[in-house]
Design a protein around this motif. Structure first.
Motif, PDB file in Angstrom:
ATOM      1  N   SER A 237       0.819  -1.201   0.000  1.00 28.42           N
ATOM      2  CA  SER A 237       0.000   0.000   0.000  1.00 28.42           C
ATOM      3  C   SER A 237       0.860   1.260   0.000  1.00 28.42           C
ATOM      4  N   ALA A 238       1.919   1.270   0.821  1.00 26.67           N
ATOM      5  CA  ALA A 238       2.808   2.442   0.876  1.00 26.67           C
ATOM      6  C   ALA A 238       3.526   2.647  -0.450  1.00 26.67           C
ATOM      7  N   MET A 239       3.926   1.547  -1.102  1.00 30.64           N
ATOM      8  CA  MET A 239       4.630   1.671  -2.377  1.00 30.64           C
ATOM      9  C   MET A 239       3.708   2.240  -3.458  1.00 30.64           C
ATOM     10  N   ILE A 240       2.456   1.828  -3.460  1.00 32.85           N
ATOM     11  CA  ILE A 240       1.499   2.374  -4.426  1.00 32.85           C
ATOM     12  C   ILE A 240       1.317   3.872  -4.191  1.00 32.85           C
ATOM     13  N   ALA A 241       1.228   4.268  -2.913  1.00 31.32           N
ATOM     14  CA  ALA A 241       1.118   5.690  -2.599  1.00 31.32           C
ATOM     15  C   ALA A 241       2.370   6.442  -3.035  1.00 31.32           C
ATOM     16  N   LEU A 242       3.525   5.807  -2.889  1.00 36.77           N
ATOM     17  CA  LEU A 242       4.784   6.462  -3.270  1.00 36.77           C
ATOM     18  C   LEU A 242       4.877   6.671  -4.779  1.00 36.77           C
ATOM     19  N   VAL A 243       4.288   5.769  -5.552  1.00 35.92           N
ATOM     20  CA  VAL A 243       4.248   5.975  -7.008  1.00 35.92           C
ATOM     21  C   VAL A 243       3.524   7.283  -7.319  1.00 35.92           C
ATOM     22  N   GLY A 244       2.378   7.482  -6.659  1.00 30.86           N
ATOM     23  CA  GLY A 244       1.647   8.725  -6.870  1.00 30.86           C
ATOM     24  C   GLY A 244       2.430   9.939  -6.420  1.00 30.86           C
ATOM     25  N   LEU A 245       3.138   9.811  -5.306  1.00 29.61           N
ATOM     26  CA  LEU A 245       3.929  10.933  -4.802  1.00 29.61           C
ATOM     27  C   LEU A 245       5.062  11.291  -5.759  1.00 29.61           C
ATOM     28  N   VAL A 246       5.727  10.273  -6.307  1.00 32.46           N
ATOM     29  CA  VAL A 246       6.837  10.541  -7.234  1.00 32.46           C
ATOM     30  C   VAL A 246       6.315  11.191  -8.513  1.00 32.46           C
ATOM     31  N   ARG A 247       5.160  10.751  -9.001  1.00 30.45           N
ATOM     32  CA  ARG A 247       4.572  11.376 -10.192  1.00 30.45           C
ATOM     33  C   ARG A 247       4.280  12.857  -9.929  1.00 30.45           C
ATOM     34  N   TYR A 248       3.705  13.114  -8.771  1.00 33.66           N
ATOM     35  CA  TYR A 248       3.391  14.500  -8.426  1.00 33.66           C
ATOM     36  C   TYR A 248       4.668  15.330  -8.325  1.00 33.66           C
ATOM     37  N   ALA A 249       5.666  14.790  -7.627  1.00 34.81           N
ATOM     38  CA  ALA A 249       6.919  15.527  -7.447  1.00 34.81           C
ATOM     39  C   ALA A 249       7.615  15.771  -8.782  1.00 34.81           C
ATOM     40  N   LYS A 250       7.556  14.792  -9.671  1.00 29.93           N
ATOM     41  CA  LYS A 250       8.195  14.955 -10.986  1.00 29.93           C
ATOM     42  C   LYS A 250       7.638  16.169 -11.709  1.00 29.93           C
TER      43      LYS A 250
END
Length: 686
Positions: A237-250
């Motif tokens: 679950s945390a890794m899926i959330a981190l994918v979204g965070l990295v997309r946003y940060a990019k």
């Protein structure tokens, strides 16, 4: 690793041959392997701030060991050693080789993992480094240094290395622990819909060496691959959330990235970054890579989600062939799913299809609050940037990001549309910049995969006209292809199919693409026409647009013949059988497909011929029966065709035999009638 006593004088295991084969390398080879391995380990660099202390510590230890191995090898090659190493020393060095190999594997694995996964596993990795260091310490303790006749400097270095190994601890670097706490706290804030602070976000990503859009994109791909492989179930679950965070940060930290050249890229946006997806692996409805392929009653294979929506919309026909479905049962195509999964693994593409044998996949982004909010923030940010883009180049970068975001899931498609992205994309469909136009129409195509977005596009001011303009005036063929695919997607809704079918310009431009475009363009245009032809009310408009003639012309194009014949079958099935028969050379061209077409094309051609014979009658049957070699063609299809193709061939054979029998009977009756008339005349004359 073998267990050893802490005393250097204790004997080594009594049966080394059980661990080392009789053909083990000689001491010279062993020392060379140790030297090479220690030097390789000393060159490893931490992939980011995480584990930097561990990487540096292991590199330092490897450098000291390389000095030891270098001296031993030098003495060996110069003949200064007292022959082969003693058995105890040799076995100990071989155990050290095993430990160094494990160190190298651990360092290599850490270097290839996603940064976010390293962050989540920092405590477990610290344990792995600590245990290997203790193993090395034990081996150095029992290494018989006096027997090796080392120089005093080297012995001092080995003693130093022993002391360093003994000081190893399980403690996690406080900076690493603080970074993990900070990023997990940020995920919780995003769940509460709190927009991350840019300076704080930038500091975290700088510490992870995610310093530009490219590194962020690589991190996303790596994370998605690890999620798909179920490497870290506990933290899924945390890794899926981190994918979204990295997309946003990019997007917010580094801006929209410069899109790659489209000259050699794949045809559809949703097939990037794997443009070479085999056609058989794509769903005929969505044109996306199938995740859960199923077989319908007609024998055709579709992705379960796409065909389920088709049937739920009230359709009782096969979307590809137009054939009426005897039932709506969906049979899993396990063989094809296995092939797709294997291909995705070879291409390093995440494959998250549902496998009944292992249950549902791990939690998806759709059930992850943080991931959803991060994607919503990303979509809103990009749409806002698009609204204020001052130049074509800036707009192209943002539209490309929207195109990429829209291919990753229905939630993202919804977020982009809710943020007002569709009306902003429409003006770019008329751009003269080829990349911007292509990115815009492909983004619209990806958005149209969501049912709610079809309505938004159809009801947008000038939406259909903008897509039709790309069909007519698209700068590149790829833009025209994706415009046709967009119409295909929109026409999956019954009411929109009729609306598009009544649009003379839509039909006319699709026919132009069929007649003038390359093979791939013909195929997409024919697929859109086939969807329109599945509604009987559209048939008169399609006939006025010369669809039959265009489809017959496309029959000769190998890559588009399946769709072309399917269009003819759909037209014949819905009241245009006479028009298909009357078209110039229709029977001859269909028989040619029976002879040399693909399995699917032959199946569709046989189905079309059966329809013509049954609905037009003697005119069609007589023309078919007069075709040279038709009996052998039908027999060959009955032997080697698909299941449906064999059934249609058998029906054709019966039709031809009945016609021949009827012709023979009519001829016999005619001769009999002639004979009966001439007999009385002869008698009267006599």
């Amino acid at each position: 690793m073998a267990e050893f006593s802490s005393s250097p004088s204790d004997p080594l295991p009594s049966s080394p041959t059980s661990r080392y084969p009789t053909d083990a390398p000689c001491d010279g080879d062993l020392l060379r392997s140790l030297l090479r391995l220690s030097r390789e380990i000393s060159l490893f660099d931490a992939p980011c701030r995480l584990l930097r202390r561990h990487f540096a510590s292991i590199a330092c230890k490897a450098k000291i060991l390389s000095v030891l191995f270098e001296e031993l090898l030098l003495r060996e090659t110069q003949g200064e050693s007292s022959g082969d190493l003693q058995r105890s020393a040799s076995l100990c060095l071989r155990e050290i080789l095993v430990v160094l190999q494990r160190f190298k594997a651990l360092l290599g694995d850490c270097s290839t993992r996603s940064r976010m996964r390293l962050l989540l596993q920092v405590e477990l990795l610290a344990i792995d480094f600590h245990e290997l260091t203790l193993d090395l310490c034990t081996l150095l303790d029992i290494l018989p240094l006096p027997d090796l006749q080392l120089s005093e400097d080297v012995r001092d270095l080995v003693d130093l290395l022993r002391r360093q190994c003994r000081r190893s601890s399980l403690a996690v670097d406080p900076a690493d622990a603080a970074l993990r706490c900070e990023i997990l706290a940020m995920i919780q804030e995003i769940e509460r819909e709190v927009v991350p602070d840019l300076s704080r976000l930038g500091s975290i990503f700088h510490g992870l060496r995610l310093d530009d859009a490219r590194s962020c994109r690589n991190e996303i791909e790596c994370l998605e691959r690890e999620i798909g492989d179920r490497i870290l179930e506990k933290w899924a679950s945390a890794m899926i959330a981190l994918v979204g965070l990295v997309r946003y940060a990019k997007c917010v930290l580094y801006g929209a990235s410069t899109p790659r050249s489209e000259s050699s890229a794949g045809k559809f946006a949703f097939s990037d970054p794997d443009p070479g997806v085999p056609p058989d692996f794509r769903c005929p409805i969505s044109l996306e890579l199938m995740r859960d392929p199923v077989v319908v009653a007609s024998g055709q294979t579709y992705d379960r989600s796409s065909i389920t929506r088709w049937i739920s919309a009230g359709h009782a026909t096969c979307p590809k062939t137009g054939q009426a479905l005897a039932h709506t049962n969906l049979i899993p195509n396990r063989a094809l799913r296995s092939l797709i999964s294997r291909w995705c693994s070879e291409q390093s593409i995440q494959f998250d299809g549902v496998d009944p044998s292992i249950g549902e996949p791990v939690a998806a982004a759709g059930a992850n609050k943080a991931a959803l909010e991060a994607m919503r923030m990303t979509a809103a940010f990009l749409v806002q940037k698009l609204a204020s883009s001052p130049s074509t180049e800036a707009a192209n970068r943002v539209v490309h990001e929207l195109r990429q975001l829209a291919k990753t899931g229905s939630d993202n498609r919804s977020f982009i549309a809710e943020a007002g992205g569709i009306p902003l994309l429409l003006p770019f469909l008329s751009s003269e910049d080829p990349n911007l136009q292509l990115n815009a129409v492909t983004a619209l195509l990806n958005l149209s995969m969501l049912e709610a977005n079809k309505k938004r596009i159809m009801h947008a001011d000038g939406g259909v006209d903008a897509v039709t303009n790309v069909l007519a005036y698209g700068v590149t063929w790829r833009a025209k292809e994706n415009a046709a695919a967009t119409l295909l997607s929109l026409s999956s809704v019954h009411v929109y199919r009729r609306r598009l079918g009544r649009n003379e310009r839509v039909v006319a431009e699709l026919v132009v693409l069929v007649r003038t475009g390359p093979a791939a363009t013909k195929k997409d245009a024919l697929a859109a026409i086939l969807s329109l032809a599945s509604d009987r009310e559209n048939i008169p408009r399609l006939l006025e647009g010369c669809v039959v003639d265009a489809a017959l012309e496309a029959v000769a194009t190998p890559d588009a013949s399946e769709e072309a014949v399917a269009v003819l079958a759909a037209m014949a099935r819905r009241g245009a059988a006479s028009e298909v028969l009357d078209a110039d050379g229709s029977i001859a061209k269909l028989v040619q497909v029976l002879r040399r077409g693909s399995d699917q094309a032959r199946e569709n051609a046989a189905a079309t011929l059966v329809l013509l014979c049954r609905r037009v009658g003697a005119k069609a049957v007589s023309e078919l029966a007069r075709m040279p070699g038709i009996e052998w063609v039908i027999y060959e299809l009955m032997e080697s065709g698909t299941l449906r193709g064999r059934r249609k061939a058998a029906a054709l054979g019966r039709i031809c035999r009945r016609w021949v029998a009827a012709m023979e009977e009519a001829d016999w009756m005619a001769r009999l009638s002639t004979a009966s008339i001439s007999a009385p005349t002869t008698a009267a004359q006599s």
